[in-house]
Motif scaffolding. Structure first.
Motif, short mmCIF file in Angstrom:
data_model
loop_
_atom_site.label_atom_id
_atom_site.label_comp_id
_atom_site.label_asym_id
_atom_site.label_seq_id
_atom_site.Cartn_x
_atom_site.Cartn_y
_atom_site.Cartn_z
N PHE A 1 0.84 -1.20 0.00
CA PHE A 1 0.00 0.00 0.00
C PHE A 1 0.88 1.25 0.00
N LEU A 2 1.93 1.25 0.81
CA LEU A 2 2.83 2.40 0.87
C LEU A 2 3.62 2.54 -0.42
N PHE A 3 4.01 1.42 -1.02
CA PHE A 3 4.71 1.47 -2.31
C PHE A 3 3.85 2.14 -3.38
N SER A 4 2.56 1.81 -3.36
CA SER A 4 1.65 2.27 -4.42
C SER A 4 1.21 3.72 -4.26
N HIS A 5 1.40 4.28 -3.07
CA HIS A 5 0.89 5.63 -2.80
C HIS A 5 1.97 6.50 -2.16
N PRO A 6 2.91 6.97 -2.95
CA PRO A 6 3.99 7.82 -2.40
C PRO A 6 3.48 9.10 -1.77
N GLU A 7 2.26 9.52 -2.14
CA GLU A 7 1.72 10.77 -1.62
C GLU A 7 1.36 10.71 -0.14
N ILE A 8 1.32 9.50 0.44
CA ILE A 8 0.94 9.40 1.85
C ILE A 8 2.11 9.69 2.80
N PHE A 9 3.33 9.81 2.26
CA PHE A 9 4.47 10.18 3.10
C PHE A 9 4.50 11.70 3.26
N MET A 10 4.83 12.15 4.46
CA MET A 10 4.80 13.58 4.75
C MET A 10 5.90 14.36 4.04
N LEU B 1 11.77 3.10 2.22
CA LEU B 1 12.20 2.23 1.12
C LEU B 1 13.59 1.65 1.39
N PHE B 2 14.46 2.44 2.00
CA PHE B 2 15.79 1.96 2.36
C PHE B 2 15.69 0.79 3.33
N CYS B 3 14.85 0.93 4.33
CA CYS B 3 14.65 -0.14 5.31
C CYS B 3 14.12 -1.40 4.62
N CYS B 4 13.19 -1.23 3.69
CA CYS B 4 12.65 -2.37 2.94
C CYS B 4 13.75 -3.08 2.16
N ASP B 5 14.63 -2.31 1.53
CA ASP B 5 15.75 -2.90 0.79
C ASP B 5 16.70 -3.65 1.72
N LEU B 6 17.03 -3.06 2.86
CA LEU B 6 17.92 -3.71 3.80
C LEU B 6 17.36 -5.06 4.26
N ILE B 7 16.09 -5.06 4.60
CA ILE B 7 15.46 -6.30 5.07
C ILE B 7 15.38 -7.32 3.94
N TYR B 8 15.01 -6.86 2.74
CA TYR B 8 14.86 -7.77 1.61
C TYR B 8 16.19 -8.46 1.28
N PHE B 9 17.26 -7.69 1.11
CA PHE B 9 18.53 -8.28 0.72
C PHE B 9 19.20 -9.03 1.87
N PHE C 1 15.98 1.11 -7.23
CA PHE C 1 15.80 1.17 -8.68
C PHE C 1 14.32 1.18 -9.06
N HIS C 2 13.55 0.30 -8.44
CA HIS C 2 12.16 0.08 -8.86
C HIS C 2 11.27 1.29 -8.60
N PHE C 3 11.49 1.96 -7.46
CA PHE C 3 10.61 3.07 -7.09
C PHE C 3 11.27 4.45 -7.25
N LEU C 4 12.60 4.50 -7.14
CA LEU C 4 13.28 5.79 -7.22
C LEU C 4 14.07 5.96 -8.51
N ASN C 5 14.05 4.91 -9.35
CA ASN C 5 14.71 4.96 -10.68
C ASN C 5 16.19 5.30 -10.60
N ILE C 6 16.86 4.75 -9.59
CA ILE C 6 18.29 4.99 -9.44
C ILE C 6 19.06 3.72 -9.81
#
Length: 246
Positions: free
Chosen positions: A185-194, A203-211, A237-242
Motif C-alpha cells: 500500500f505504501l509502495f503504491s501511494h507515495p503521496e501518503i508520506f509527509m 524504502l531503504f529499510c525495505c531494501d535492507l530487510i529484503y537483501f 531502482f524500482h521506485f526511485l529509478n536509481i
C-alpha cells in the motif's frame, strides 16, 4: 530524522557516515563491491532526501494534516522517522478500497509500547501489534489503521486509533475492527508520506530487510544478466529509478 515528527518537529543532524559504516557490517551481498555500490547509492539518496525535507518543511502542512511517525529500525539501531499522512491514507482507503472490508483483530494481539519497552535498552521484535496509549475515551466502532508489513519487520503498529484500542482494552472488548496497511500500500501511494525523506528511509529499510533475507548465492561473479536482475529487485531502482550497479 532529519525532522523529529514524534515530538517537536525540530531538524536533527545525523552522521550518515557512521550509520552507513555500521550498516556495512551486515552482509547483504556476497560480493563486497556490490554491497559498496548499494550502500553508497542509498547514502547519496538519503542525504538528498534529507536536504529536500529541510527545504520543504512547513508547520502549516503539519498542522493541517493528521500524521503518524513510524519508527524505522534495522540491526538494533533507529534509522529515523517515516511520517505517514493519516488523512490521505483514510481518503484512499474509503474512496479506492471501499470494496475491502476491515478485519477483526483480537484485543489480545495488541501490546502497549510502554510495557514492551520496560527494562529493555532497545526495541526487541514482537509478533504483537504495538499501540501507543492515550487517554481512555468513548469507544468508537470506526476501524483503526494498522501498519502490518508482510516482510520480517520488527513489529506491526497502530498508526491511527490507539485511543480506541486503549478503550477497548479497558472495557474488555474481545476484538476491534481494523484496516491492515501493508508495505505494498505504501509502495503504491507515495503521496501518503509527509516528506521525501519519510519515503526514502522507509524504502531503504525495505531494501535492507529484503537483501538481508534474500540470500543471493550467485552474486560472487555478477554476470551482466544477474546484475540487472539484482538491481531491479531493489526499491532504489524500482521506485526511485536509481541505477546503482552501473
Amino acid at each position: 530524522m532529519p525532522i523529529d515528527y514524534a515530538r517537536n518537529y525540530e531538524k536533527e543532524l545525523v552522521n550518515w557516515d557512521n550509520i552507513f559504516k555500521y550498516l556495512n557490517q551486515f552482509p547483504l551481498f556476497h560480493n563486497n563491491k556490490t554491497q559498496q555500490k548499494f550502500l553508497e547509492a542509498w547514502k547519496k539518496e538519503i542525504i538528498h532526501s534529507e536536504n529536500q525535507s529541510y527545504q520543504n518543511f512547513s508547520m502549516k502542512v503539519i498542522s493541517e494534516n493528521e500524521h503518524f511517525p513510524l519508527k524505522i529500525l534495522f540491526g538494533g539501531i533507529w534509522l529515523g522517522w517515516s511520517a505517514l499522512n493519516i488523512d490521505k491514507i483514510e481518503t484512499i482507503i474509503y474512496n479506492e478500497y471501499n470494496q475491502e472490508l476491515p478485519v477483526k483483530i483480537p484485543i489480545s494481539q495488541f501490546l502497549d509500547e510502554h510495557k514492551h519497552l520496560e527494562g529493555k535498552t532497545w526495541f526487541e521484535p514482537t509478533d504483537k501489534i504495538i499501540y501507543y496509549p492515550k487517554q481512555v475515551g468513548e469507544f468508537s466502532y470506526i476501524p483503526i489503521l494498522v501498519f502490518n508489513p508482510s516482510f520480517p519487520y520488527l513489529f506491526s503498529a497502530v498508526i491511527d486509533g490507539s485511543h480506541r484500542v486503549k478503550t477497548a482494552v479497558a472495557e474488555n472488548h474481545s476484538d476491534i475492527s481494523a484496516y491492515l496497511i501493508t508495505e505494498a500500500f505504501l509502495f503504491s501511494h507515495p503521496e501518503i508520506f509527509m516528506d521525501e525523506f519519510s519515503r526514502s528511509i522507509f524504502l531503504f529499510c525495505c531494501d535492507l530487510i529484503y537483501f538481508r533475507n534474500k540470500k543471493y548465492l550467485s552474486d560472487y561473479v555478477l554476470p551482466s544478466k544477474f546484475s540487472k536482475h539484482l538491481q531491479e529487485d531493489s526499491c532504489l531502482f524500482h521506485f526511485l529509478n536509481i541505477s546503482w550497479l552501473e
